[in-house]
Write an enzyme that holds these catalytic residues in place. Structure first.
Site, short mmCIF file in Angstrom:
data_model
loop_
_atom_site.label_atom_id
_atom_site.label_comp_id
_atom_site.label_asym_id
_atom_site.label_seq_id
_atom_site.Cartn_x
_atom_site.Cartn_y
_atom_site.Cartn_z
CE1 TYR A 182 51.48 32.23 -48.10
CE2 TYR A 182 53.60 31.08 -47.80
CZ TYR A 182 52.34 31.19 -48.73
OH TYR A 182 52.54 31.20 -50.06
CB SER A 191 54.25 27.63 -49.02
OG SER A 191 55.67 28.36 -48.82
#
Length: 249
Positions: A157, A144
């Site tokens: 995350y 990400s």
């Protein structure tokens, strides 16, 4: 099998293949003639729909349920793939979860679940892939751009995705001499259910306006990069490709 061997069907496992980036990637690989295994965690109906999409795109496909953080389940996933299609050439590891909260408020049980799925899951899946991919294969992890964008509420995350990138870079070097590439794709905000969940429209619009291209990424934007890494991109290895439309880090 090598990349230039056109007599053997290439086989891909896509974890998290029943929705979002994983599903679009599975369909894209189907268009390239792959046999695709759709790995899913729980929603069989979505997985079967993804299978149909791959078949309509021109590939063969089956769906197999497995918890990516369970080493026995992942070994069985590879076993079943080899039994169905004869081997494995590509693993696209797209499975992941993304609960959001400020670090100070995040329940540690939730943190542990994110680590288990996103980080341990990557380690387990990549371990089996490193043991079992055929020559000419590719391991592609989904990271990400949040590892660079440092957006509030994403600490858990982003921390796991930082670990995904570390695993990717080190494994590429550990597979020296194997003719297997290992890369990560790090999308920016992408129009998937995972992204939209729990966000007010004002926030979605603000995030979409951030890149110079002034839009959210689409799953197909990411799947094109994955397909390139899975197939012709044999000289790209040990890299993290930030696919975010030019969002500033």
């Amino acid at each position: 099998m090598t990349q230039n061997d056109t007599t053997t069907e290439r086989v891909a496992i896509v974890t998290g293949g029943s929705r979002g980036i994983g599903r679009e990637t599975a369909t894209r690989l189907g268009r390239d003639g792959y046999a695709v295994v759709i790995n899913y965690a729980g929603n069989q109906a979505e997985a079967e729909e993804a299978v149909k999409e791959v078949e309509q795109a021109g590939g063969r496909a089956i769906a197999i349920r497995a918890d990516v953080a369970d080493e026995t389940a992942v070994a069985s996933l590879f076993d079943q793939t080899e039994e169905a299609f004869g081997g494995v050439d590509v693993i696209v590891h797209a499975a992941g979860i993304m609960p959001l909260a400020p670090l100070v408020d995040l329940d540690l049980a939730v943190f542990d679940s994110v680590v288990r799925t996103n980080l341990r899951g990557t380690f387990v899946v990549d371990q089996q892939a490193a043991r079992r991919l055929r020559n000419g294969g590719s391991i592609i992890n989904i990271s990400s751009s949040l590892t660079k964008l440092a957006r509030p509420n994403y600490s858990a995350y982003a921390a796991t995705k930082g670990g995904v990138e570390a695993i990717t870079l080190i494994l590429a070097r550990e597979l020296r001499g194997r003719d297997i590439t290992v890369n990560a794709v790090a999308p920016g905000p992408t129009a998937t259910a995972l992204f939209f969940e729990g966000k007010p429209q004002e926030l979605i619009d603000r995030i979409a306006a951030e890149p110079p291209l002034e839009r959210l990424g689409q799953p197909e934007d990411i799947s094109e990069i994955v397909a390139f890494l899975a197939g012709p991109a044999r000289w790209i290895n040990g890299q993290v490709i930030y696919a975010n439309g030019g969002s500033a880090a």
